[in-house]
Design a protein around this motif. Structure first.
Motif, PDB file in Angstrom:
ATOM      1  N   ASN A 101      25.824 -12.525   8.467  1.00 33.54           N
ATOM      2  CA  ASN A 101      24.470 -12.421   9.000  1.00 33.54           C
ATOM      3  C   ASN A 101      23.525 -12.080   7.858  1.00 33.54           C
ATOM      4  OD1 ASN A 101      22.375 -12.322  10.801  1.00 33.54           O
ATOM      5  ND2 ASN A 101      23.105 -10.533  11.906  1.00 33.54           N
ATOM      6  N   ALA A 102      22.377 -12.719   7.833  1.00 31.56           N
ATOM      7  CA  ALA A 102      21.338 -12.410   6.844  1.00 31.56           C
ATOM      8  C   ALA A 102      19.994 -12.484   7.550  1.00 31.56           C
ATOM      9  CB  ALA A 102      21.379 -13.380   5.674  1.00 31.56           C
ATOM     10  N   LYS A 103      19.392 -11.336   7.750  1.00 32.01           N
ATOM     11  CA  LYS A 103      18.069 -11.271   8.371  1.00 32.01           C
ATOM     12  C   LYS A 103      17.070 -10.864   7.303  1.00 32.01           C
ATOM     13  CE  LYS A 103      19.715  -9.988  12.925  1.00 32.01           C
ATOM     14  NZ  LYS A 103      19.706  -8.980  13.989  1.00 32.01           N
ATOM     15  N   PHE A 104      16.156 -11.757   6.990  1.00 32.60           N
ATOM     16  CA  PHE A 104      15.099 -11.474   6.029  1.00 32.60           C
ATOM     17  C   PHE A 104      13.856 -11.126   6.851  1.00 32.60           C
ATOM     18  CE2 PHE A 104      18.074 -14.356   3.941  1.00 32.60           C
ATOM     19  CZ  PHE A 104      18.451 -13.556   2.881  1.00 32.60           C
ATOM     20  N   LEU A 105      13.481  -9.853   6.825  1.00 29.36           N
ATOM     21  CA  LEU A 105      12.465  -9.326   7.728  1.00 29.36           C
ATOM     22  C   LEU A 105      11.065  -9.253   7.128  1.00 29.36           C
ATOM     23  CD1 LEU A 105      14.741  -6.467   9.044  1.00 29.36           C
ATOM     24  CD2 LEU A 105      14.300  -8.660  10.145  1.00 29.36           C
ATOM     25  N   ALA A 106      10.981  -9.201   5.811  1.00 29.99           N
ATOM     26  CA  ALA A 106       9.682  -9.134   5.134  1.00 29.99           C
ATOM     27  C   ALA A 106       9.834  -9.737   3.739  1.00 29.99           C
ATOM     28  CB  ALA A 106       9.199  -7.683   5.036  1.00 29.99           C
ATOM     29  N   VAL A 107       8.732 -10.260   3.231  1.00 27.86           N
ATOM     30  CA  VAL A 107       8.708 -10.865   1.896  1.00 27.86           C
ATOM     31  C   VAL A 107       8.735  -9.755   0.840  1.00 27.86           C
ATOM     32  CG1 VAL A 107       7.277 -12.211   0.305  1.00 27.86           C
ATOM     33  CG2 VAL A 107       7.499 -12.910   2.696  1.00 27.86           C
ATOM     34  N   ILE A 108       9.538  -9.964  -0.187  1.00 27.27           N
ATOM     35  CA  ILE A 108       9.562  -9.023  -1.316  1.00 27.27           C
ATOM     36  C   ILE A 108       8.736  -9.628  -2.439  1.00 27.27           C
ATOM     37  CG2 ILE A 108      10.960  -7.769  -2.992  1.00 27.27           C
ATOM     38  CD1 ILE A 108      13.312  -7.996  -0.995  1.00 27.27           C
ATOM     39  N   ASP A 109       7.541  -9.113  -2.611  1.00 27.03           N
ATOM     40  CA  ASP A 109       6.616  -9.542  -3.650  1.00 27.03           C
ATOM     41  C   ASP A 109       6.705  -8.501  -4.773  1.00 27.03           C
ATOM     42  OD1 ASP A 109       4.351  -9.801  -5.305  1.00 27.03           O
ATOM     43  OD2 ASP A 109       3.069 -10.443  -3.657  1.00 27.03           O
ATOM     44  N   PRO A 110       7.146  -8.892  -5.974  1.00 26.95           N
ATOM     45  CA  PRO A 110       7.325  -7.913  -7.052  1.00 26.95           C
ATOM     46  C   PRO A 110       6.017  -7.290  -7.556  1.00 26.95           C
ATOM     47  CG  PRO A 110       7.550 -10.111  -7.914  1.00 26.95           C
ATOM     48  CD  PRO A 110       7.447 -10.247  -6.417  1.00 26.95           C
TER      49      PRO A 110
END
Length: 121
Positions: free
Chosen positions: A68-77
């Motif tokens: 399972n891979a849930k990407f919940l928010a964008v990671i902006d560096p």
């Protein structure tokens, strides 16, 4: 692989299973994905988890399955410079494989929830 080119380890909290990293904004990955609005690709989030687990266990591992891979928010560096990788559950499957649950977050946002299966090389 990506250590010291996409991220650096800041601190390892072994009893808690948490590893704090700093994202390296000047990485060539961010220049390609995307130059004006960089985001951390999902595959890189999973690869960082793999490298951190390898470091923690002191073993070479092969990722066998992304359960399972849930990407919940964008990671902006440019906004999120540091992340916590929380290794929540490490469950043996066989003598050479195990499942691990990982939460990627900072102090206010959960960015990803991963469930991954590894096999020792």
């Amino acid at each position: 692989m990506m250590k010291n080119s996409l991220y650096q380890i800041i601190q390892v909290y072994e009893p808690d299973g948490m590893i704090r990293i700093q994202l390296l904004r000047e990485s060539r990955i961010y220049k390609a994905h995307f130059p004006e609005h960089p985001i951390t690709p999902g595959v890189c989030i999973i690869q960082i988890a793999t490298e951190l687990i390898e470091d923690l266990k002191g073993e070479n591992l092969a990722l066998k399955e992304v359960v399972n891979a849930k990407f919940l928010a964008v990671i902006d560096p440019d906004i999120t410079k540091e992340l916590n990788y929380n290794l929540q559950k490490i469950t043996p499957i066989t003598a050479t494989s195990f499942k691990v649950s990982v939460i990627v977050a900072d102090s206010t946002t959960t960015f990803a929830k991963l469930s991954l299966v590894y096999e020792k090389k």
